[in-house]
Design an enzyme around this catalytic site. Structure first.
Site, short mmCIF file in Angstrom:
data_model
loop_
_atom_site.label_atom_id
_atom_site.label_comp_id
_atom_site.label_asym_id
_atom_site.label_seq_id
_atom_site.Cartn_x
_atom_site.Cartn_y
_atom_site.Cartn_z
N ASP A 23 38.00 1.25 9.19
CA ASP A 23 37.42 1.52 10.50
C ASP A 23 37.05 0.24 11.25
O ASP A 23 37.06 -0.85 10.68
CB ASP A 23 36.21 2.47 10.38
CG ASP A 23 35.30 2.14 9.21
OD1 ASP A 23 35.36 1.00 8.70
OD2 ASP A 23 34.53 3.02 8.79
N ASN A 33 25.27 11.18 4.25
CA ASN A 33 25.64 12.55 4.62
C ASN A 33 27.02 12.94 4.08
O ASN A 33 27.59 13.95 4.48
CB ASN A 33 25.62 12.71 6.14
CG ASN A 33 26.61 11.78 6.84
OD1 ASN A 33 27.37 11.06 6.19
ND2 ASN A 33 26.62 11.79 8.16
N HIS A 86 29.82 11.20 4.44
CA HIS A 86 30.98 10.77 5.24
C HIS A 86 31.82 9.74 4.47
O HIS A 86 31.33 9.06 3.57
CB HIS A 86 30.57 10.26 6.63
CG HIS A 86 29.93 8.91 6.68
ND1 HIS A 86 29.09 8.53 7.69
CD2 HIS A 86 29.99 7.84 5.85
CE1 HIS A 86 28.69 7.29 7.49
NE2 HIS A 86 29.21 6.84 6.37
N GLU A 125 32.54 11.92 9.99
CA GLU A 125 31.25 12.58 9.79
C GLU A 125 31.45 14.05 9.41
O GLU A 125 32.55 14.60 9.62
CB GLU A 125 30.43 12.49 11.09
CG GLU A 125 30.11 11.07 11.54
CD GLU A 125 29.01 10.38 10.74
OE1 GLU A 125 28.73 10.78 9.58
OE2 GLU A 125 28.44 9.41 11.26
P1 PGA Z 1 27.08 1.40 2.88
O1 PGA Z 1 27.87 2.42 3.78
O2 PGA Z 1 28.07 0.77 1.98
O3 PGA Z 1 26.51 0.37 3.85
O4 PGA Z 1 26.04 2.19 2.17
C1 PGA Z 1 28.73 3.30 3.15
C2 PGA Z 1 29.27 4.28 4.15
O5 PGA Z 1 28.53 4.65 5.08
O6 PGA Z 1 30.42 4.68 4.01
#
Ligand code: PGA
Length: 246
Positions: free
Chosen positions: A67, A136, A138, A143
């Site tokens: 992303d 959550n 994702h 999302e």
């Molecule tokens: P993080 O994010 O590695 O900063 O916990 C993971 C994600 O949101 O996919």
């Protein structure tokens, strides 16, 4: 789905680096799917160590990131492009022309998404995709509620995601409102997936993914339908899963 229970963040990072390095060594032209965020930072650190020790070379590798923020240029300190060069690419021998992220400053967003999917296809598909998981559930910026069939697309970031990511910016106003993300359809075409998770904050998402049904309400749950997924998670991230499950 294989689950590897590890003690802590460092062990998770080391194990992930061993798997990725192995695929890079074994495959003639490895196509890597890469992620940003706090989760894979340690893995990149260990991969750099392996490169410096002469154990692995990325010269024949290509990479595609999951992303990128819409509106941030490649040299913006908050772009994922910047993160990737700062934390990994600048320290190994991957060729710049083999590095791919969605173009944050593209003007035709729809076309940029189509182009990104086409590039992945032209490269022969992703051999190994590294994923984190959101609180959550994702994956990438997909999302809850995102259709499983979607390919690379632009998402409107939710307020909670913008809030969570604002720690990296000087104010919430500066956090972009949109991002490019590989879709779940794109992610599921990867030949192999490793999902990394550490810490208590991910325990609920991990438990739902492993024990719950496959549902668009928890995007990571789709990974149960993929034939080659390894979850590497620490004790805290697996704290809502009984040992019998692992
Ligand atoms: P993080 O994010 O590695 O900063 O916990 C993971 C994600 O949101 O996919």
């Amino acid at each position: 789905m294989e689950i590897i229970r590890v003690k802590d963040y460092e062990t998770m990072s080391k194990k992930a680096s061993e798997i990725v390095a192995d695929r890079v060594k074994t495959l003639e032209n490895p196509i890597l799917g890469l992620a940003t965020g706090s989760t894979p930072e340690g893995m990149y650190r260990y991969l750099i160590e392996k490169y410096q020790a002469g154990e692995v070379s990325f010269k024949s590798a290509k990479s595609f990131n999951l992303d990128e923020y819409v509106g941030l240029s490649a040299d913006d300190k908050n772009s994922y492009n910047y993160y990737m060069f700062d934390k990994f690419f600048n320290h190994v021998d991957i060729l710049k022309e083999n590095v791919n992220l969605p173009n944050g400053t593209a003007t035709d967003l729809k076309q940029a998404c189509l182009d990104y999917d086409q590039k992945i296809k032209d490269a022969g598909g992703i051999d190994i995709q590294v994923l984190g998981i959101g609180v959550n559930g994702h994956i990438g910026f997909n999302e809850p509620g995102t259709p499983f069939t979607m390919r690379t697309h632009v998402v409107d970031l939710t307020e909670s995601t913008r809030q969570a990511n604002s720690i990296y910016f000087s104010s919430l106003d500066e956090v972009p409102t949109q991002a490019f993300t590989m879709g779940i359809g794109t992610i599921m075409e990867s030949k192999e997936i490793i999902l990394l998770a550490y810490g208590e904050s991910k325990a609920n998402a991990i438990a739902q993914m492993l024990k719950g049904e496959v549902t668009e309400d928890l995007p990571a749950s789709i990974l149960k339908n993929h034939p080659n997924v390894t979850v590497i998670a620490d004790e805290k991230a697996l704290s809502q899963i009984g040992r019998a499950h692992v």
